[in-house]
Design an enzyme around this catalytic site. Structure first.
Site, PDB file in Angstrom:
ATOM      1  N   LYS A   1       0.824  -1.212   0.000  1.00  0.00           N
ATOM      2  CA  LYS A   1       0.000   0.000   0.000  1.00  0.00           C
ATOM      3  C   LYS A   1       0.864   1.271   0.000  1.00  0.00           C
ATOM      4  CE  LYS A   1      -4.090  -1.943  -0.009  1.00  0.00           C
ATOM      5  NZ  LYS A   1      -3.842  -3.371  -0.197  1.00  0.00           N
TER       6      LYS A   1
HETATM    7  C1  LIG Z   1     -10.154  -2.927  -1.595  1.00  0.00           C
HETATM    8  C2  LIG Z   1      -9.497  -3.609  -0.441  1.00  0.00           C
HETATM    9  N1  LIG Z   1     -10.110  -3.635   0.740  1.00  0.00           N
HETATM   10  C3  LIG Z   1      -9.553  -4.224   1.821  1.00  0.00           C
HETATM   11  C4  LIG Z   1      -8.325  -4.824   1.744  1.00  0.00           C
HETATM   12  C5  LIG Z   1      -7.745  -5.493   2.967  1.00  0.00           C
HETATM   13  O1  LIG Z   1      -6.636  -4.831   3.441  1.00  0.00           O
HETATM   14  P1  LIG Z   1      -5.751  -5.502   4.599  1.00  0.00           P
HETATM   15  O2  LIG Z   1      -4.826  -6.464   3.927  1.00  0.00           O
HETATM   16  O3  LIG Z   1      -5.032  -4.352   5.240  1.00  0.00           O
HETATM   17  O4  LIG Z   1      -6.677  -6.169   5.531  1.00  0.00           O
HETATM   18  C6  LIG Z   1      -7.630  -4.814   0.543  1.00  0.00           C
HETATM   19  C7  LIG Z   1      -6.312  -5.463   0.468  1.00  0.00           C
HETATM   20  O5  LIG Z   1      -5.595  -5.436  -0.454  1.00  0.00           O
HETATM   21  C8  LIG Z   1      -8.221  -4.198  -0.593  1.00  0.00           C
HETATM   22  O6  LIG Z   1      -7.614  -4.193  -1.780  1.00  0.00           O
END
Ligand SMILES: Cc1ncc(COP(=O)(O)O)c(C=O)c1O
Length: 397
Positions: free
Chosen positions: A195
């Protein structure tokens, strides 16, 4: 054009270019060492400082740092009392996390289609999907381009529905000059390895609502009324009470240390992404077989991803072969996303109707994401575009 690398020709690049790579500098390393030497490595001063900085960046009163965006979304649903018998509307063009957390609270995910240009929630589809059981709306800022917040918030507010915005891709994005994080009831950010701001694994929930912030903070650490840092610190006391069945979603100071270094470098890292996006935009304009991502007026794009769409009608190959040819040229790409309604689990749990998501189905056949990260250099972008030109020259109809 030389032969394709897949047919024995020389690849465009001699070394592999990944689709994403974290940018970790000396400052992040120094702050991690500082945390290690401090004697406090779990949730503590660095986590609280990171939360303060994220709230500032997002233009919100509160941020609760947690160990993922998934955790932040889950906590937002629980804090809003979403549960069995409720429906939560989200889009099929997203990562499984959004839909999993709706299932985790016992509610029913209701998927809607997306707008063809941004691949964000289509407000008309949202409006059509609302029922008396709808309890929340969960739009996504795909690739770092904000969803249509005016329309979505307008529809939700008119029905008193909370909006939980998945801004996993959108730290640093803005809508009409205001930062993402200052609109929805709760906004979730991700600090996952790829990210725009990373802590390795991590995330945050931000909100302006004092009571929601307190509830989310409480639920993020076992439902305890005081967290360990306060209990064992100089000013702490031994007493705590469990007032809800909370979760173990807290972020550690080791992770937060990385994040604090990233906060200091965030503006510069975003400028690199913007420069890369501008270079892609200029170079790809000359390749009509490729459709570039849009930036709507009034939007600051966070450029977490640089997603393109293939004009398949002009090509003799499909998207899978295109990806394989780029891979042979030493260019890494990925696909964001495999729509939710195509995954085996969600086919079984949600029984999506065949043809219910025409925009997402069409986008999925064409989609691929090009390399995009803070350390991407102009010559890397040129390599990607040279490789696309080369592959297209071999598969042009
Ligand atoms: C659109 C979206 N929402 C939520 C997430 C979840 O993020 P995390 O890995 O921090 O839980 C991601 C992960 O890539 C994502 O692309």
């Amino acid at each position: 054009m030389p032969p394709l690398a897949s047919r024995g020709g020389p690849p465009v690049r001699s070394t592999f270019l990944p689709v994403a790579r974290p940018s970790i500098g000396p400052r992040e390393k120094a702050l991690v060492l500082e945390a290690l030497d401090s004697g406090w490595i779990t949730t503590g001063p660095k986590t609280h400082e990171l939360a303060r900085r994220i709230a500032e960046m997002a233009g919100a009163r509160h941020a609760i740092a947690v160990n993922s965006a998934t955790g932040a979304l889950h906590l937002a649903l629980v804090a809003h009392g979403v549960g069995r018998g409720d429906e939560v509307i989200t889009t099929t063009w997203t990562f499984a996390a959004c839909v999993n957390v709706i299932e985790h609270v016992g509610a029913t995910p209701v998927l809607v289609d997306v707008e063809p240009d941004t691949l964000n929630m289509d407000p008309r589809a949202l409006e059509a999907a609302i029922t008396p059981r709808t309890k929340a709306v969960l739009p996504v800022d795909f690739a770092g381009h904000p969803c249509d917040l005016d329309a979505i918030l307008g529809i939700a507010r008119a029905r008193r529905l909370p909006v939980i915005e998945d801004a996993a891709h959108a730290l640093g994005a803005a809508w009409k000059g205001k930062p993402i994080g200052s609109f929805a009831d709760v906004t979730a950010f991700s600090f996952y390895a790829t990210k725009n701001l990373t802590t390795g694994e991590g995330g945050a929930a931000v909100t302006d609502d004092d009571a929601l912030a307190e509830r989310i903070a409480l639920l993020s650490l076992h439902g305890m009324s005081r967290d360990a840092w306060k209990r064992y610190g100089d000013s702490g006391s031994w007493f705590y009470e469990v007032v809800a069945p909370g979760y173990k979603y807290n972020l550690s100071d080791l992770h937060a240390a990385v994040g604090l270094g990233q906060v200091e470098r965030f503006a510069e890292m975003q400028r690199t992404r913007e420069r890369a996006a501008a270079r892609y935009h200029a170079r790809l304009a000359a390749i009509p077989e490729v459709r570039r991502p849009v930036v709507r007026p009034g939007v600051t794009h966070a450029w977490h991803l640089y997603p393109i769409a293939l004009e398949l009608e002009r090509l003799t190959c499909d998207r899978a072969r295109f990806i394989a040819e780029l891979r042979a040229e030493n260019i890494g790409t990925s696909v964001h996303f495999i729509p939710i309604h195509l995954h085996p689990h969600f086919r079984e749990s949600l029984h999506p109707r065949e043809g219910a998501f025409p925009v997402a189905d069409d986008a999925y056949a064409r989609a691929l994401s090009l390399p995009m990260f803070a350390g991407l250099e102009e010559r890397d972008v040129d390599d990607v575009c040279d490789a696309i030109e080369k592959v297209v020259s071999h598969v042009r109809r």
